[in-house]
Design an enzyme around this catalytic site. Structure first.
Site, PDB file in Angstrom:
ATOM      1  N   THR A 121       0.809  -1.174  -0.109  1.00  0.00           N
ATOM      2  CA  THR A 121       0.124  -0.077   0.053  1.00  0.00           C
ATOM      3  C   THR A 121       0.875   1.284   0.026  1.00  0.00           C
ATOM      4  OG1 THR A 121      -0.127  -0.143   2.492  1.00  0.00           O
ATOM      5  CG2 THR A 121      -1.750  -1.097   1.267  1.00  0.00           C
ATOM      6  N   ASP A 122       2.085   1.113   0.467  1.00  0.00           N
ATOM      7  CA  ASP A 122       2.828   2.325   0.800  1.00  0.00           C
ATOM      8  C   ASP A 122       3.306   3.192  -0.773  1.00  0.00           C
ATOM      9  OD1 ASP A 122       4.544   0.234  -0.151  1.00  0.00           O
ATOM     10  OD2 ASP A 122       6.223   0.905   1.201  1.00  0.00           O
ATOM     11  N   ASP A 175       9.084   1.222   4.776  1.00  0.00           N
ATOM     12  CA  ASP A 175      10.196   0.665   5.753  1.00  0.00           C
ATOM     13  C   ASP A 175      11.090   1.962   6.335  1.00  0.00           C
ATOM     14  OD1 ASP A 175       9.358  -1.767   4.797  1.00  0.00           O
ATOM     15  OD2 ASP A 175      11.043  -2.282   3.574  1.00  0.00           O
ATOM     16  N   TYR A 234       8.447  -7.904  -7.573  1.00  0.00           N
ATOM     17  CA  TYR A 234       8.088  -6.661  -6.614  1.00  0.00           C
ATOM     18  C   TYR A 234       7.819  -5.529  -7.539  1.00  0.00           C
ATOM     19  CZ  TYR A 234       8.300  -2.726  -3.544  1.00  0.00           C
ATOM     20  OH  TYR A 234       8.082  -1.459  -2.907  1.00  0.00           O
TER      21      TYR A 234
END
Length: 389
Positions: A40-41, A179, A228
């Site tokens: 979601t970031d 992160d 990713y």
């Protein structure tokens, strides 16, 4: 600082061995575990990470020449030596040196000072398990290098952006900011409800009778070499299709109304993000109330979405999650965490259920025939800070 004392001592000893004197600066940045809110970031959404007791310590002292010399204590004191008065080139892909070089190049690009320095660093974040050893290293390096240059209290939002920039341009991973923000802003005994658009991080008190259990799946992961970056591109494609700036601006009604004309895989990626944002906010509210049952339901639904809609889980992780959830019952929940394709499983569980969790894990590893992975308890901890200097 008590949790970091062995790591600090190891790093100081490495610095002393490399340079013959004690460091002037000691910086620490923690790893993190994300309780809910994955992928979601970079879609401007919401996440619920917490900083952990594991981290990276960087020892540093000024160097009069415009060079940064770095020694990696955990890699047999491997060395990098790079000039900072000329464009800083990348090392080979996958080299630890790219973390140092990326931060050194990124600090002045974001208006933060950098000068010649001698560094040694060491960490105890389990690597390859989705606990952000990379972000921990990047933030700690940024904090140490700015302190050497005379800035003891740099803007942590900027430090986080430098660490992200380093990942993008030197390390080779198109990560979001989750992160780095979690590592920079973690608070003791709390998770953080992170708004990835505004970058506000609201502390959410962790229930006193709840425990975080972190279980490596035994499947190593590598974000740079995984899908990713492909998932991130699919999210951009979804936002363009639905005519929104980011998937944060898409609601379930808009999503379902546009399903017919959307590529099936792209639609599923978007559905995960939309529903994960809603789950994350609900999970934070449940945690604040101490409602482990509702928090656990959100975590289980998150795993199902990551498995089925975002397709970043693997069968070994799914089986581990199922074993944990069966043992936890209604007193919490378990899910994969991090970028996916292996890594760690995280569970939030009532402390009284820990014996059942231990038994379930022993049975799980026995049933798989694979080596048992040592699990640990995660302690919600404070974020990046100078320990000396």
């Amino acid at each position: 600082m008590s949790d970091t004392i062995p790591l600090v001592e190891r790093t100081i000893a490495a610095f002393r061995r490399a340079y013959g004197h004690d460091p002037a600066i000691l910086a620490f940045a923690p790893g993190r575990v994300n309780l809910i809110g994955d992928h979601t970031d970079y879609n401007d959404g919401f996440a619920l990470p917490c900083a952990l007791q594991f981290g990276t310590v960087v020892a540093a002292s000024p160097l009069e020449e415009p060079r940064i010399i770095a020694r990696a204590a955990d890699l047999d004191m491997a060395e990098d030596d790079v000039r900072i008065d000329a464009p800083i080139e990348t090392a080979a892909q996958g080299e630890w040196r790219n973390h140092v070089r990326g931060i050194a190049a990124g600090l002045p690009a974001f208006g933060l000072p950098v000068r010649g320095a001698k560094l040694a660093f060491s960490g105890d974040v389990p690597q390859g398990n989705g606990l952000s050893s990379s972000a921990s290293l990047g933030v700690a390096l940024g904090l140490a290098l700015t302190a050497v240059a005379g800035a003891q209290a740099p803007d942590k939002h900027v430090l986080a952006r430098v660490a992200q920039w380093s990942e993008h341009h030197y390390v080779g991973c198109a990560c979001g900011l989750l992160d780095q923000i979690a590592s920079a802003f973690g608070e003791q005994d709390s998770a953080l409800l992170l708004d990835c658009r505004s970058l506000s991080a609201k502390p959410v008190a962790f229930a006193a009778d709840a425990v975080i259990v972190i279980v490596p799946s035994g499947v190593a992961r590598g974000l740079v070499d995984s899908a990713y970056n492909e998932r991130r591109a699919q999210c951009r494609q979804a936002a363009e299709y639905f005519g929104v700036g980011s998937l944060r601006d898409l609601d379930l009604a808009m999503l379902e109304a546009g399903e017919a004309g959307c590529d099936a895989a792209v639609f599923r990626r978007a559905r995960h993000v939309v529903t994960e944002n809603a789950r994350t906010r609900s999970a934070a509210e449940a945690m604040a109330r101490g409602d482990l049952a509702e928090l656990g339901q959100a975590m289980r639904a998150s795993h199902a979405s990551l498995r089925d809609d975002f397709e970043v889980s693997v069968p070994a992780v799914d089986a581990l999650v199922d074993s944990l959830n069966a043992a936890i019952g209604e007193d919490g929940g378990a899910r994969m965490t991090g970028g996916g394709f292996g890594g760690c499983v995280v569970a939030v569980v009532a402390a009284g259920r820990l014996p059942a969790v231990d038994r379930a894990l022993a049975d799980h590893w026995l049933g798989t025939g694979r080596p048992a992975q040592a699990h640990c308890l995660g302690i919600p901890s404070a974020g990046a800070r100078l320990l000396q200097g």
